[in-house]
Every structure is written in structure tokens, then in C-alpha cells.
Scaffold this active site. Structure first.
Site, PDB file in Angstrom:
ATOM      1  N   TYR A   1      31.217  42.966  40.846  1.00 27.91           N
ATOM      2  CA  TYR A   1      30.849  42.396  39.482  1.00 27.91           C
ATOM      3  C   TYR A   1      31.765  42.712  38.222  1.00 27.91           C
ATOM      4  O   TYR A   1      31.291  42.550  37.098  1.00 27.91           O
ATOM      5  CB  TYR A   1      29.285  42.494  39.166  1.00 27.91           C
ATOM      6  CG  TYR A   1      28.493  42.059  39.709  1.00 27.91           C
ATOM      7  CD1 TYR A   1      28.222  40.654  39.658  1.00 27.91           C
ATOM      8  CD2 TYR A   1      27.158  42.607  40.403  1.00 27.91           C
ATOM      9  CE1 TYR A   1      27.204  39.804  40.506  1.00 27.91           C
ATOM     10  CE2 TYR A   1      26.381  41.770  41.329  1.00 27.91           C
ATOM     11  CZ  TYR A   1      26.318  40.527  40.994  1.00 27.91           C
ATOM     12  OH  TYR A   1      25.293  39.605  41.673  1.00 27.91           O
TER      13      TYR A   1
ATOM     14  N   PHE B   1      24.283  43.368  30.159  1.00 26.61           N
ATOM     15  CA  PHE B   1      23.353  43.392  31.377  1.00 26.61           C
ATOM     16  C   PHE B   1      24.099  44.189  32.476  1.00 26.61           C
ATOM     17  O   PHE B   1      23.591  44.231  33.518  1.00 26.61           O
ATOM     18  CB  PHE B   1      23.029  42.064  31.764  1.00 26.61           C
ATOM     19  CG  PHE B   1      24.232  41.204  31.953  1.00 26.61           C
ATOM     20  CD1 PHE B   1      24.688  41.066  33.403  1.00 26.61           C
ATOM     21  CD2 PHE B   1      24.552  40.219  31.099  1.00 26.61           C
ATOM     22  CE1 PHE B   1      25.748  40.229  33.740  1.00 26.61           C
ATOM     23  CE2 PHE B   1      25.482  39.256  31.402  1.00 26.61           C
ATOM     24  CZ  PHE B   1      26.325  39.289  32.948  1.00 26.61           C
TER      25      PHE B   1
ATOM     26  N   ARG C   1      26.674  26.916  46.004  1.00 26.15           N
ATOM     27  CA  ARG C   1      26.167  27.206  44.795  1.00 26.15           C
ATOM     28  C   ARG C   1      25.076  26.164  44.398  1.00 26.15           C
ATOM     29  O   ARG C   1      24.293  26.785  43.517  1.00 26.15           O
ATOM     30  CB  ARG C   1      27.351  27.040  43.829  1.00 26.15           C
ATOM     31  CG  ARG C   1      28.207  28.175  43.612  1.00 26.15           C
ATOM     32  CD  ARG C   1      28.098  29.304  42.652  1.00 26.15           C
ATOM     33  NE  ARG C   1      28.090  29.074  41.308  1.00 26.15           N
ATOM     34  CZ  ARG C   1      27.998  29.974  40.660  1.00 26.15           C
ATOM     35  NH1 ARG C   1      27.861  31.289  41.002  1.00 26.15           N
ATOM     36  NH2 ARG C   1      28.011  29.818  39.285  1.00 26.15           N
TER      37      ARG C   1
ATOM     38  N   THR D   1      22.221  29.877  37.698  1.00 28.51           N
ATOM     39  CA  THR D   1      22.172  31.051  37.152  1.00 28.51           C
ATOM     40  C   THR D   1      20.719  31.653  36.843  1.00 28.51           C
ATOM     41  O   THR D   1      20.079  32.795  37.139  1.00 28.51           O
ATOM     42  CB  THR D   1      23.187  31.874  36.235  1.00 28.51           C
ATOM     43  OG1 THR D   1      24.462  31.484  36.508  1.00 28.51           O
ATOM     44  CG2 THR D   1      23.176  33.496  36.154  1.00 28.51           C
TER      45      THR D   1
ATOM     46  N   ARG E   1      16.905  29.467  43.691  1.00 27.32           N
ATOM     47  CA  ARG E   1      16.510  30.245  42.428  1.00 27.32           C
ATOM     48  C   ARG E   1      15.425  29.269  41.907  1.00 27.32           C
ATOM     49  O   ARG E   1      14.226  29.698  41.275  1.00 27.32           O
ATOM     50  CB  ARG E   1      17.685  30.104  41.357  1.00 27.32           C
ATOM     51  CG  ARG E   1      18.546  31.442  41.857  1.00 27.32           C
ATOM     52  CD  ARG E   1      19.796  31.267  40.982  1.00 27.32           C
ATOM     53  NE  ARG E   1      20.841  32.558  41.363  1.00 27.32           N
ATOM     54  CZ  ARG E   1      21.862  32.519  41.130  1.00 27.32           C
ATOM     55  NH1 ARG E   1      22.604  31.452  40.272  1.00 27.32           N
ATOM     56  NH2 ARG E   1      22.693  33.869  41.391  1.00 27.32           N
TER      57      ARG E   1
ATOM     58  N   HIS F   1      23.205  35.414  45.420  1.00 28.66           N
ATOM     59  CA  HIS F   1      24.568  35.573  44.920  1.00 28.66           C
ATOM     60  C   HIS F   1      25.368  34.563  45.598  1.00 28.66           C
ATOM     61  O   HIS F   1      25.279  34.460  46.844  1.00 28.66           O
ATOM     62  CB  HIS F   1      25.422  36.844  44.924  1.00 28.66           C
ATOM     63  CG  HIS F   1      26.819  36.764  44.625  1.00 28.66           C
ATOM     64  ND1 HIS F   1      27.217  36.614  43.384  1.00 28.66           N
ATOM     65  CD2 HIS F   1      27.729  36.446  45.283  1.00 28.66           C
ATOM     66  CE1 HIS F   1      28.703  36.475  43.246  1.00 28.66           C
ATOM     67  NE2 HIS F   1      29.065  36.507  44.573  1.00 28.66           N
TER      68      HIS F   1
ATOM     69  N   GLU G   1      35.741  38.289  47.185  1.00 22.65           N
ATOM     70  CA  GLU G   1      34.462  38.576  47.467  1.00 22.65           C
ATOM     71  C   GLU G   1      34.236  39.030  49.141  1.00 22.65           C
ATOM     72  O   GLU G   1      33.958  40.213  49.341  1.00 22.65           O
ATOM     73  CB  GLU G   1      33.352  38.014  46.939  1.00 22.65           C
ATOM     74  CG  GLU G   1      33.177  38.054  45.500  1.00 22.65           C
ATOM     75  CD  GLU G   1      32.438  36.973  44.783  1.00 22.65           C
ATOM     76  OE1 GLU G   1      31.812  36.214  45.531  1.00 22.65           O
ATOM     77  OE2 GLU G   1      32.434  36.946  43.669  1.00 22.65           O
TER      78      GLU G   1
HETATM   79  P1  IDP Z   1      26.043  33.820  39.042  1.00 22.70           P
HETATM   80  O1  IDP Z   1      25.341  34.624  39.836  1.00 22.70           O
HETATM   81  O2  IDP Z   1      25.119  32.562  39.069  1.00 22.70           O
HETATM   82  O3  IDP Z   1      27.536  33.638  39.503  1.00 22.70           O
HETATM   83  P2  IDP Z   1      27.167  35.009  36.753  1.00 22.70           P
HETATM   84  O4  IDP Z   1      27.206  34.545  35.368  1.00 22.70           O
HETATM   85  O5  IDP Z   1      28.328  35.275  37.513  1.00 22.70           O
HETATM   86  O6  IDP Z   1      26.048  34.158  37.651  1.00 22.70           O
HETATM   87  O7  IDP Z   1      26.126  36.387  36.841  1.00 22.70           O
HETATM   88  C1  IDP Z   1      26.188  37.227  37.675  1.00 22.70           C
HETATM   89  C2  IDP Z   1      24.823  37.993  37.558  1.00 22.70           C
HETATM   90  O8  IDP Z   1      24.506  38.812  36.743  1.00 22.70           O
HETATM   91  C3  IDP Z   1      23.639  36.950  37.708  1.00 22.70           C
HETATM   92  O9  IDP Z   1      23.416  36.288  38.732  1.00 22.70           O
HETATM   93  C4  IDP Z   1      22.510  37.812  37.361  1.00 22.70           C
HETATM   94  O10 IDP Z   1      21.929  38.266  38.435  1.00 22.70           O
HETATM   95  C5  IDP Z   1      23.420  38.870  36.277  1.00 22.70           C
HETATM   96  N1  IDP Z   1      23.101  38.324  34.983  1.00 22.70           N
HETATM   97  C6  IDP Z   1      23.800  37.501  34.347  1.00 22.70           C
HETATM   98  N2  IDP Z   1      23.724  37.250  33.071  1.00 22.70           N
HETATM   99  C7  IDP Z   1      22.476  38.115  32.802  1.00 22.70           C
HETATM  100  C8  IDP Z   1      21.658  38.304  31.989  1.00 22.70           C
HETATM  101  O11 IDP Z   1      21.574  37.799  30.814  1.00 22.70           O
HETATM  102  N3  IDP Z   1      20.659  39.154  31.907  1.00 22.70           N
HETATM  103  C9  IDP Z   1      20.534  40.042  33.064  1.00 22.70           C
HETATM  104  N4  IDP Z   1      21.243  39.611  34.200  1.00 22.70           N
HETATM  105  C10 IDP Z   1      22.323  38.724  34.242  1.00 22.70           C
HETATM  106 MG    MG Z   2      29.250  34.634  39.162  1.00 23.00          MG
END
Ligand code: IDP
Ligand code: MG
Length: 153
Positions: free
Chosen positions: A52, A60, A88, A94, A105, A118, A129
Site C-alpha cells: 500500500y 487512513f 475490478r 472502493t 463489495r 483487493h 503486486e
Molecule cells: P481500491 O482498493 O479500490 O484500489 P484504493 O483507493 O487503492 O482502493 O485504497 C486502498 C484501500 O485503502 C481500500 O480498498 C480501503 O481498504 C482503504 N481505504 C481507502 N480509502 C479509505 C478511507 O478513506 N478510509 C479507510 N480506508 C480507506
Molecule cells: Mg488500489
């Protein structure tokens, strides 16, 4: 013609704890992707921070690392035409509150910090990854998914 790709998918600790492993794996199988890697594992803090890395510094980030290391995950590699985008859109938005019903989701989660699964967001992140979670010897791609001719032309 769509390109054959590999993508990294992980069932996060909430998906494992909630008994959704079979359901989630089944969705990718039924969609028509081919499984080439899978392991049940504990993510270390170091691996979580690398995986990450793009989110380092965000509010976060610490919570996310704590969450992803809080229990075992199922790490997987799926292959197929346009596999990255297909995975995706099988996973959904997300923020589960905004994810369409029918997506993982959208069907099983309600908030962003517990969004179950993920999936890599592009070819570069998929390669990166897969490389941090799997060694090449752990990928089993020398098999024919015999139904593939009924999935792809
Ligand atoms: P994704 O998993 O859909 O690619 P990303 O923006 O890459 O989304 O964020 C990675 C992960 O970080 C998310 O799946 C979620 O678990 C966590 N995350 C992202 N934004 C937030 C937030 O605002 N609060 C809490 N967790 C978050
Ligand atoms: Mg992501």
C-alpha cells in the site's frame, strides 16, 4: 482483441473472518478467469506498507496497515483477457456504500475500511503486486482451463 493479463486479488482479513472465501473465489471462477496462484497467508507490516506504498501519508494509512495485518488473507493471481478491469468490476467500487449490487463489495460490505477484497488497478500495479506476494515458482500456469473455449472466442 483484448490482451491476456494477470491481476493480483486478495481476500482481506474481514472476508476471511466472515467466511466469504469460497463465495469470493467462486465469483472469479464463474466469471471465467483462470486461477494461476493462491495462498493463505499472514501479511507482515513490512509487506503491507510496501503493497500500500502509494497511500503512505494518507490519514487512513496506519489503520489500513493494521487492518490488513490483523488476520490471514487469501492472496491470488487470476489470468484472462482484460483480467485487471474484469476483476475490478467484479469487486466493485472502493467504497462499498457506492458499490453496485452484484459486485462483491456491493453485496457483502457497507464501508470503505472493511471492503473485503483487493484488486490491482492497472498493469503496473498488477506486475508489482504479483511480484511482492508470489515467487515465480509459486505460480501454476502450466494448466489448461478446459472450459476456456466456452468463455473466450
Ligand atoms: P481500491 O482498493 O479500490 O484500489 P484504493 O483507493 O487503492 O482502493 O485504497 C486502498 C484501500 O485503502 C481500500 O480498498 C480501503 O481498504 C482503504 N481505504 C481507502 N480509502 C479509505 C478511507 O478513506 N478510509 C479507510 N480506508 C480507506
Ligand atoms: Mg488500489
Amino acid at each position: 482483441m483484448a490482451e491476456v493479463q494477470r491481476t493480483f486479488v486478495a481476500i482481506k482479513p474481514d472476508g476471511v473472518q466472515r467466511g466469504l472465501v469460497g463465495e469470493i473465489v467462486s465469483r472469479f471462477e464463474k466469471r471465467g478467469l483462470k486461477l494461476v496462484g493462491m495462498k493463505f497467508m499472514q501479511v507482515t507490516k513490512e509487506l503491507a506498507e510496501t503493497h500500500y506504498g502509494e497511500h503512505k501519508g494518507k490519514p487512513f494509512f496506519e489503520g489500513l496497515v493494521g487492518f490488513i495485518t490483523s488476520g490471514p488473507v487469501v492472496a491470488m493471481v487470476w489470468e484472462g483477457k482484460d483480467a485487471i478491469a474484469i476483476a475490478r468490476n467484479t469487486i466493485g467500487a472502493t467504497n462499498p456504500a457506492a458499490a453496485a449490487p452484484g459486485t462483491i463489495r456491493g453485496d457483502f460490505a457497507i464501508e470503505i475500511g472493511r471492503n473485503i477484497v483487493h484488486g490491482s488497478d492497472g498493469p503496473e500495479s498488477a506486475t508489482r503486486e504479483i511480484g511482492i506476494f508470489f515467487s515465480t515458482g509459486e505460480l501454476a500456469d502450466n494448466w489448461n482451463r478446459t472450459v476456456q473455449c466456452w468463455v473466450s472466442e
